[in-house]
Design an enzyme around this catalytic site. Structure first.
Site, mmCIF file in Angstrom:
data_model
loop_
_atom_site.group_PDB
_atom_site.id
_atom_site.type_symbol
_atom_site.label_atom_id
_atom_site.label_comp_id
_atom_site.label_asym_id
_atom_site.label_seq_id
_atom_site.Cartn_x
_atom_site.Cartn_y
_atom_site.Cartn_z
ATOM 1 N N CYS A 23 0.853 -1.187 0.000
ATOM 2 C CA CYS A 23 0.000 0.000 0.000
ATOM 3 C C CYS A 23 0.889 1.236 0.000
ATOM 4 C CB CYS A 23 -0.909 -0.008 1.225
ATOM 5 S SG CYS A 23 0.002 0.069 2.790
ATOM 6 N N HIS A 138 -0.188 -5.248 19.378
ATOM 7 C CA HIS A 138 0.228 -4.855 18.031
ATOM 8 C C HIS A 138 0.917 -3.493 18.115
ATOM 9 C CE1 HIS A 138 0.018 -3.554 13.831
ATOM 10 N NE2 HIS A 138 -0.089 -4.842 13.534
ATOM 11 N N GLU A 140 0.944 -0.922 16.244
ATOM 12 C CA GLU A 140 0.076 0.222 15.951
ATOM 13 C C GLU A 140 -0.796 0.572 17.154
ATOM 14 O OE1 GLU A 140 -3.733 1.428 13.245
ATOM 15 O OE2 GLU A 140 -2.304 0.027 12.336
ATOM 16 N N SER A 238 -1.050 -8.056 10.789
ATOM 17 C CA SER A 238 -2.472 -8.041 11.124
ATOM 18 C C SER A 238 -3.337 -8.045 9.871
ATOM 19 C CB SER A 238 -2.796 -6.812 11.978
ATOM 20 O OG SER A 238 -4.179 -6.701 12.205
#
Length: 344
Positions: A23, A138, A140, A238
């Protein structure tokens, strides 16, 4: 399984999902490391994996990047070299620590993760307790929770968590989400929270990023009727793990997460007529090509593109790096087409 002759190969259709793979946020993060190496020379330090793909990490290590988990691991004699924060984002304490150590740092946090940070801080400024929907541990999630005082944010992982959560002030709650969640699962959690807390405030814009949504939509379109759905990605990614779950729910008979072609247990796949193939947002295209070629060695393959949308998003790199240009070879590396990744 040994390679079979052309005469013995059975027909196989591969539905190749689009979009898939890197991405814009991953592309930007890898560019930042490559540009920093070109401008400042090796070593360039990176706190945590720049993205969750060890082949990307190994390719960058071959160019001179050094990955550390904490800033104190950077040797004293190299503290004039840049340190880069990963695409997942970091708590506020990390840049503060870098400043205290007189380190020069470059932040490669995905702009869409930074947007979630701002959404969470906006809730908190407006007097709301923040509910973060995400997965404990995680990077993030750690980074987003680290934007706020500890008592200002609570983590909600599941519908069960949403039903069990006890709010000190039920009328002053706001939520944000991790960017890489299952769209459908997250909708269920939000519905459970909203049922219990009707005044729950949503963020000003969607927290789950466009790339996560697009890849899940492509998987939903490709999965029905497939004997096997392969997702290229790392076990700690994830968004890649969510694609496997989405594939099964959307009708794939079986779905697997693989990092390379040699992880596929060819002797136990069973009869195959249709296989779908996608890649998580941090998985390079070169591995997708490797897996298609591995199927070609065993089957008479026809590739069909299962594309739901085209992506053209790009994010600017840090201002300090914009005067450094990438070569054609650099861009092939950044785009995941020519990573320096040998077979294990």
């Amino acid at each position: 399984m040994t390679e079979v002759t052309n005469e013995a190969r059975v027909p196989l259709t591969i539905r190749l999902c689009g979009p898939r793979g890197f991405c814009a946020g991953v592309d930007r993060a890898i560019q930042i490391v490559v540009l920093a190496l070109k401008k400042y020379g090796a070593p360039v330090y990176v706190r945590h994996e720049i993205v969750h793909n060890r082949y990307v990490v190994e390719g960058l290590e071959a160019k001179g990047a050094v990955f550390v988990e904490e800033l104190h691991e950077i040797p004293e004699e190299h503290r004039g070299q840049p340190v880069i924060f990963s695409a997942h984002g970091v708590p506020k304490s990390v840049p503060a620590d870098a400043q205290a150590r007189n380190l020069f740092y470059l932040d490669a946090t995905c702009p869409l993760v930074s947007k979630v940070h701002k959404q969470a801080m906006r809730h908190e400024r407006q007097g709301r307790h923040v509910l973060l929907i995400g997965h404990a541990g995680h990077p993030e999630v750690i980074g987003t929770m680290g934007q706020l005082p500890e008592d200002a944010v609570s983590l909600i992982e599941t519908v069960e968590d949403a039903r069990a959560y006890e709010a000190a002030d039920p009328d002053n709650l706001g939520f944000v989400t991790q960017t890489t969640l299952s769209v459908d699962d997250t909708a269920g959690v939000i519905a459970a929270l909203t049922e219990r807390f009707p005044n729950l405030k949503a963020p000003a814009a969607e927290s789950i990023c466009y790339a996560t949504t697009n890849r899940q939509d492509a998987v939903k379109a490709a999965a029905p009727g497939t004997d096997l759905f392969l997702v290229v990605g790392a076990p700690n990614s994830s968004n890649s793990k969510r694609l496997v779950e989405v594939a099964v729910r959307a009708g794939a008979q079986h779905a697997l997460l693989v990092q390379r072609a040699d992880e596929i247990d060819w002797d136990h796949l069973g009869p195959l007529k249709t296989v779908a193939l996608s890649a998580g947002a941090s998985a390079p295209e070169t591995i997708v090509s490797e897996i298609i070629e591995a199927f070609r060695q065993r089957f008479d393959v026809t590739v069909e593109l299962a594309e739901t949308v085209q992506e053209d998003e790009t994010f600017l790199v840090n201002r300090e790096l914009r005067d450094t240009e990438l070569t054609v070879a650099d861009m092939a590396f950044v785009n995941g087409e020519a990573l320096a990744i040998g077979a294990r």
